[in-house]
Design a protein around this motif. Sequence first.
Motif, mmCIF file in Angstrom:
data_model
loop_
_atom_site.group_PDB
_atom_site.id
_atom_site.type_symbol
_atom_site.label_atom_id
_atom_site.label_comp_id
_atom_site.label_asym_id
_atom_site.label_seq_id
_atom_site.Cartn_x
_atom_site.Cartn_y
_atom_site.Cartn_z
ATOM 1 N N UNK A 1 27.434 29.320 52.800
ATOM 2 C CA UNK A 1 27.245 29.235 54.250
ATOM 3 C C UNK A 1 25.978 29.992 54.616
ATOM 4 N N UNK A 2 24.996 29.262 55.109
ATOM 5 C CA UNK A 2 23.728 29.844 55.521
ATOM 6 C C UNK A 2 23.632 29.871 57.042
ATOM 7 N N UNK A 3 23.001 30.914 57.548
ATOM 8 C CA UNK A 3 22.758 31.005 58.984
ATOM 9 C C UNK A 3 21.318 31.446 59.207
ATOM 10 N N UNK A 4 20.821 31.154 60.396
ATOM 11 C CA UNK A 4 19.529 31.678 60.860
ATOM 12 C C UNK A 4 19.792 32.475 62.123
ATOM 13 N N UNK A 5 19.294 33.708 62.152
ATOM 14 C CA UNK A 5 19.470 34.572 63.314
ATOM 15 C C UNK A 5 18.187 34.695 64.104
ATOM 16 N N UNK B 1 27.142 22.150 64.709
ATOM 17 C CA UNK B 1 26.316 22.742 63.654
ATOM 18 C C UNK B 1 25.496 23.910 64.193
ATOM 19 N N UNK B 2 25.130 23.844 65.468
ATOM 20 C CA UNK B 2 24.467 24.994 66.096
ATOM 21 C C UNK B 2 25.401 26.188 66.050
ATOM 22 N N UNK B 3 26.652 25.967 66.409
ATOM 23 C CA UNK B 3 27.633 27.047 66.422
ATOM 24 C C UNK B 3 27.878 27.591 65.021
ATOM 25 N N UNK B 4 27.825 26.729 64.023
ATOM 26 C CA UNK B 4 28.125 27.129 62.650
ATOM 27 C C UNK B 4 26.961 27.860 61.983
ATOM 28 N N UNK B 5 25.730 27.444 62.280
ATOM 29 C CA UNK B 5 24.596 27.896 61.477
ATOM 30 C C UNK B 5 23.545 28.713 62.229
ATOM 31 N N UNK B 6 23.632 28.794 63.541
ATOM 32 C CA UNK B 6 22.596 29.495 64.297
ATOM 33 C C UNK B 6 23.223 30.631 65.086
ATOM 34 N N UNK B 7 22.592 31.792 65.047
ATOM 35 C CA UNK B 7 23.119 32.935 65.775
ATOM 36 C C UNK B 7 22.009 33.883 66.173
ATOM 37 N N UNK B 8 22.387 35.134 66.379
ATOM 38 C CA UNK B 8 21.471 36.168 66.861
ATOM 39 C C UNK B 8 21.314 37.242 65.790
#
Length: 389
Positions: free
Chosen positions: A171-175, A206-213
């Motif tokens: 699971x990858x995210x971008x903050x 997918x925004x909710x899953x992978x993008x955050x702060x």
Amino acid sequence: MISYCTNIYPAESWQETFASLEAGIPSIRHYLEEWKSPALNAPLGIGLRLSAKAATDLLTFPGEIERLKLWLSEWDAVVQTINGFPYGNFHEGRIKELVFKPDWTTYERFEYTEKLLNILARISPQEYIPLTVSTLPGSHKYFHADEERMFAYLDSLCGLMNRIHQETGKILTVGLEPEPMGHFDDTYGTIRFFHRLQSVSRRPELIQKHLGVTYDTCHFAVMGESPDFSLFAWNEYDIPVVKIQFSNALELNVSSPGDLSILLPYAEQTYFHQTSILLPDDNTPMLFADLPEALEWANRHPEVLHGSRFRIHYHIPLGATPEAPLENTHELNLAVVEYLRSHPHFRPVLEVETYTWNVLPPTLKQDISRQIASEIDTMQRLIDKYPFL
């Protein structure tokens, strides 16, 4: 596990970056062992900073990914996060607003972040969740960026992260990292940006899953917003906080106009040092793009300065005490630890970040590896007071 951000090293190529790691990690471990630091109860966290050139080199030089993985294993170190904010040179000459270029209206920013995500997926262990890349808050206010173009690239980026998850199970995210004078820089500005993005996204889930702060305590100290306020508000609006960077802003509480002279050595020409001034009778601080601008305004209005508070975006080492009457804003780091204690299911990546080592006054400098080890140890001991991580 507390990571440290390697943007403290003046390295731009992959060879320079790896040489900095090879030189730094043994010394950092030496200090942590000497102090019997609780940080050694977990792998050593490395918040890797890769320039666009370094990322390209790492992906294209034969065998480099495997060499890095082997080296990390040998030193019991883990890369759970990559700093993808500065695209190019970050330590020489005038950086300031250039650190926001290229911004999220450009393919160059998308391509760079895509490389970082692929690197992170290949070098990081499966069990560490989330794996995250931090990036700029879209753009800079001065650029008047086209939000539709930003939204399109960020939407595509989330699709890319979803494909990597399907292929690897990771699971990858971008903050996105709010910074004073960024395209968004405060709590509600962040909420508005994310909600506009979700409203136009082809796949908002997918925004909710992978993008955050990415939440930086120094940045929000300058903005005058407490961790409780920001972290609670984002939780209420379902905006994930994927990474927290512990750092100190520089603070001056003015008792006379002459106090301002102590800030002059900090008005250097490499980095932006956004500055807020909170006057005694105001609730909202005035924000200036850089420290020289704030000092110029203050010199024109000496009659209103008594009792005002200056906060400057200047990463003061954790545990360091600047020359009086200057102070740091370590109380915000303590407030974040308390928030983590009271929200045990909240598990962002934790990182210390003091990249301004090369422009610090001599009184605040120590051996760079000792400083890094001290910051890791300081935050780990604070966190270990509570059984939540």
